[in-house]
Design a protein around this motif. Structure first.
Motif, PDB file in Angstrom:
ATOM      1  N   MET A  12      21.930  29.251 128.707  1.00 19.02           N
ATOM      2  CA  MET A  12      22.747  29.146 127.520  1.00 19.02           C
ATOM      3  C   MET A  12      23.356  27.748 127.376  1.00 19.02           C
ATOM      4  O   MET A  12      23.476  27.246 126.272  1.00 19.02           O
ATOM      5  N   ILE A  13      23.735  27.126 128.488  1.00 20.40           N
ATOM      6  CA  ILE A  13      24.376  25.804 128.401  1.00 20.40           C
ATOM      7  C   ILE A  13      23.433  24.793 127.747  1.00 20.40           C
ATOM      8  O   ILE A  13      23.895  23.882 127.050  1.00 20.40           O
ATOM      9  N   THR A  14      22.125  24.978 127.918  1.00 18.82           N
ATOM     10  CA  THR A  14      21.187  24.052 127.273  1.00 18.82           C
ATOM     11  C   THR A  14      21.235  24.190 125.752  1.00 18.82           C
ATOM     12  O   THR A  14      21.051  23.211 125.036  1.00 18.82           O
ATOM     13  N   ARG A  15      21.516  25.397 125.250  1.00 20.36           N
ATOM     14  CA  ARG A  15      21.677  25.575 123.799  1.00 20.36           C
ATOM     15  C   ARG A  15      22.985  24.955 123.317  1.00 20.36           C
ATOM     16  O   ARG A  15      23.053  24.419 122.219  1.00 20.36           O
ATOM     17  N   VAL A  16      24.024  25.042 124.149  1.00 18.75           N
ATOM     18  CA  VAL A  16      25.325  24.450 123.779  1.00 18.75           C
ATOM     19  C   VAL A  16      25.172  22.941 123.588  1.00 18.75           C
ATOM     20  O   VAL A  16      25.651  22.388 122.604  1.00 18.75           O
TER      21      VAL A  16
ATOM     22  N   LEU B 160      30.098  25.065 121.684  1.00 16.67           N
ATOM     23  CA  LEU B 160      30.095  26.317 122.436  1.00 16.67           C
ATOM     24  C   LEU B 160      30.333  27.497 121.501  1.00 16.67           C
ATOM     25  O   LEU B 160      29.623  28.504 121.575  1.00 16.67           O
ATOM     26  N   ALA B 161      31.308  27.382 120.627  1.00 15.82           N
ATOM     27  CA  ALA B 161      31.617  28.474 119.699  1.00 15.82           C
ATOM     28  C   ALA B 161      30.416  28.811 118.823  1.00 15.82           C
ATOM     29  O   ALA B 161      30.115  29.985 118.594  1.00 15.82           O
ATOM     30  N   GLN B 162      29.717  27.801 118.353  1.00 17.48           N
ATOM     31  CA  GLN B 162      28.531  28.023 117.524  1.00 17.48           C
ATOM     32  C   GLN B 162      27.447  28.783 118.290  1.00 17.48           C
ATOM     33  O   GLN B 162      26.678  29.532 117.704  1.00 17.48           O
ATOM     34  N   THR B 163      27.417  28.587 119.588  1.00 13.26           N
ATOM     35  CA  THR B 163      26.393  29.217 120.420  1.00 13.26           C
ATOM     36  C   THR B 163      26.754  30.653 120.789  1.00 13.26           C
ATOM     37  O   THR B 163      25.897  31.537 120.742  1.00 13.26           O
TER      38      THR B 163
END
Length: 192
Positions: free
Chosen positions: A1-5, A89-92
């Protein structure tokens, strides 16, 4: 997930959102006007530090503002760079939580606002209902338990790096009148 952030398109959307919100500079003094340049210069370092887990969160600037009753309320102003990262982060993660909210909840939701809440209330009144409930829990944000909040988030966000970043933001010191204070509970209510 951090890669999407930290994905560049997500970060760019977050940057544009923070710039559009305007707002104040945090402890580092970087204004919204300077943000685009400063963020583009730091972006690669930030992404790498976040991915490696050694990103250092900046303190929050604490500002007391007067309330209508003669008291004051403490607001927390993250740096503009922190706001971009928090928005990314919020968008993700927001899409993971959005389905859990009631359709009748209008606060801090995508495509929902106070005007819609008032409109819905008006519709209820016109249909014959005569009770409207507005709930505001006194000092709620000052008392949020970090462990409880992190456990609730972890139920949907199982990414260690993402959780570590959220934990760092929750634990960020707050600078009030030039002095740093540790925080072990509560989430600062910010101003743009």
């Amino acid at each position: 997930m951090i890669t999407r952030v930290v994905q560049p398109f997500n970060l760019q959307r977050a940057l544009e959102h923070v710039i559009a919100n305007k707002g104040s500079a945090g402890v580092d003094g970087v204004s919204i006007r300077e943000l685009r340049k400063v963020f583009s210069e730091k972006k690669l370092q930030l992404i790498e530090a976040i991915k490696q887990g050694n990103y250092q969160v900046q303190p929050i600037l604490g500002i007391e503002i007067p309330k209508g009753n003669g008291k004051t309320r403490l607001l927390g102003v993250p740096t503009t760079t922190e706001r971009v990262l928090q928005q990314a982060l919020a968008q993700t993660i927001a899409p993971l939580f959005e389905p859990e909210f009631s359709n009748y909840s209008y606060g801090f939701r995508p495509h929902k606002n106070a005007r819609q809440a008032v409109g819905q209330s008006r519709d209820y009144i016109h249909s014959g209902l005569n009770h409207i409930v507005d709930i505001d829990l006194k000092n709620f944000f000052d008392e949020v338990d970090h462990c409880l909040l992190l456990n609730l988030i972890y139920q949907k966000v199982k990414c260690k790096a993402t959780m570590q970043l959220i934990r760092k933001w929750l634990r960020a010191s707050i600078k009030i009148n030039g002095k740093l204070r540790k925080r072990r509970k509560g989430v600062p209510q910010g101003i743009r």
